[in-house]
Design an enzyme around this catalytic site. Structure first.
Site, PDB file in Angstrom:
ATOM      1  N   ASP A   9      43.815  31.219  37.742  1.00  0.00           N
ATOM      2  CA  ASP A   9      44.901  30.671  36.929  1.00  0.00           C
ATOM      3  C   ASP A   9      46.121  30.159  37.699  1.00  0.00           C
ATOM      4  OD1 ASP A   9      43.168  31.570  35.026  1.00  0.00           O
ATOM      5  OD2 ASP A   9      44.505  33.029  34.122  1.00  0.00           O
ATOM      6  N   ASP A  50      43.351  29.305  32.275  1.00  0.00           N
ATOM      7  CA  ASP A  50      43.579  29.577  30.864  1.00  0.00           C
ATOM      8  C   ASP A  50      43.552  28.231  30.144  1.00  0.00           C
ATOM      9  OD1 ASP A  50      43.801  32.306  30.735  1.00  0.00           O
ATOM     10  OD2 ASP A  50      45.943  32.345  30.320  1.00  0.00           O
ATOM     11  N   HIS A  52      43.932  27.504  26.289  1.00  0.00           N
ATOM     12  CA  HIS A  52      44.053  28.037  24.938  1.00  0.00           C
ATOM     13  C   HIS A  52      44.212  26.953  23.864  1.00  0.00           C
ATOM     14  CE1 HIS A  52      44.476  31.958  26.688  1.00  0.00           C
ATOM     15  NE2 HIS A  52      45.669  31.729  27.208  1.00  0.00           N
ATOM     16  N   LYS A 122      38.861  29.379  30.397  1.00  0.00           N
ATOM     17  CA  LYS A 122      38.737  30.639  29.663  1.00  0.00           C
ATOM     18  C   LYS A 122      39.839  30.762  28.609  1.00  0.00           C
ATOM     19  CE  LYS A 122      41.320  33.397  33.102  1.00  0.00           C
ATOM     20  NZ  LYS A 122      42.406  33.954  32.293  1.00  0.00           N
ATOM     21  N   CYS A 177      45.490  38.953  34.765  1.00  0.00           N
ATOM     22  CA  CYS A 177      44.214  38.246  34.898  1.00  0.00           C
ATOM     23  C   CYS A 177      43.501  38.515  36.215  1.00  0.00           C
ATOM     24  CB  CYS A 177      44.431  36.745  34.703  1.00  0.00           C
ATOM     25  SG  CYS A 177      44.973  36.325  33.031  1.00  0.00           S
TER      26      CYS A 177
END
Length: 237
Positions: A9, A50, A52, A122, A177
């Site tokens: 990340d 990430d 989202h 993810k 993370c």
């Protein structure tokens, strides 16, 4: 012995000066991580992001007041896996960050992405948090039965297909993370390492101390980028 480097990340929203969930010192990690990416002892290099939806359950703004304060408020997550809906756990709420297809979700330009072999997205299922690159907050790995999958690659399967036995985790945040990725690597049976000088934390004080306790309990070794564990990867190269 085959070693993989997992860069967790390293995205604009996690880096100063403008990231919505900026981790102090995160952008400054790039030279150390790039040196590890160039290390010939790593035969497979992974980068996670990430990614989202705007409706993600971890975003404070998606919950009603007064329990919608970033960093301080918590809600209850429910396991989205079929047959597991009775399983719950608390979830800390965060500012909106790393929304899919926005500049904040991009990898920082300082990262030498040309050396990455696999890019993993993810946290794509709005119903559940996903810190680890391996699995969501309940340990669910990629499964079509979940319908809305949290991650686009089965990292454990990818590593095993390449004969990886050692996993080194770096990036942000060390107390979330990166920690969860390293712990899941150990649980999956890999020899797991977290490179301490190649990570930064949301809470570099007690949060990182607690994370180190969890890492050691899980069998993860906390090492340095210039330590013998990394130097030893040169054997046989």
């Amino acid at each position: 012995m085959t070693a993989a480097l997992v860069v967790v990340d390293m995205q604009e929203d996690f880096c100063p000066p403008n990231g919505s969930l900026a981790v102090t010192g995160a952008r400054d990690l790039a030279p150390t991580i790039n040196a590890l990416l160039a290390h010939p002892g790593f035969t497979f290099r992974v980068s996670s992001q990430d990614y989202h939806p705007r409706t993600h359950i971890s975003f404070a703004s998606n919950h009603p007041a007064p329990n919608n304060q970033p960093f301080s408020s918590t809600i209850t997550l429910t396991n989205p896996a079929p047959g597991k809906h009775g399983e719950t756990k608390p979830q800390r709420l965060w500012p909106v960050h790393c929304v899919a297809d926005t500049p904040g979700a991009a990898l920082i330009p300082e990262l030498d992405a040309s050396r990455i072999d696999l890019f993993v997205k993810k946290g794509m299922d709005e119903r559940v948090e996903m810190y680890s690159v391996f699995a969501d907050a309940f340990g669910n790995r990629p499964d079509p039965a979940l319908h809305a999958r949290s991650v686009d690659y089965d990292l454990e399967g990818e590593l095993r297909a390449r004969g990886v036995t050692k996993v080194f985790a770096v990036g942000v945040a060390g107390d979330y993370c990166v920690k969860c990725t390293a712990v899941d690597a150990a649980r999956a049976g890999f020899e797991s390492f977290l490179v301490e000088d190649a990570t930064r934390c949301v809470d570099p004080g007690e949060g990182w101390e607690e994370a180190k306790r969890e890492l050691r309990q899980a069998g993860v070794r906390i090492v340095k980028s210039d330590g013998p564990e990394v130097r030893g990867l040169m054997e046989g190269v």
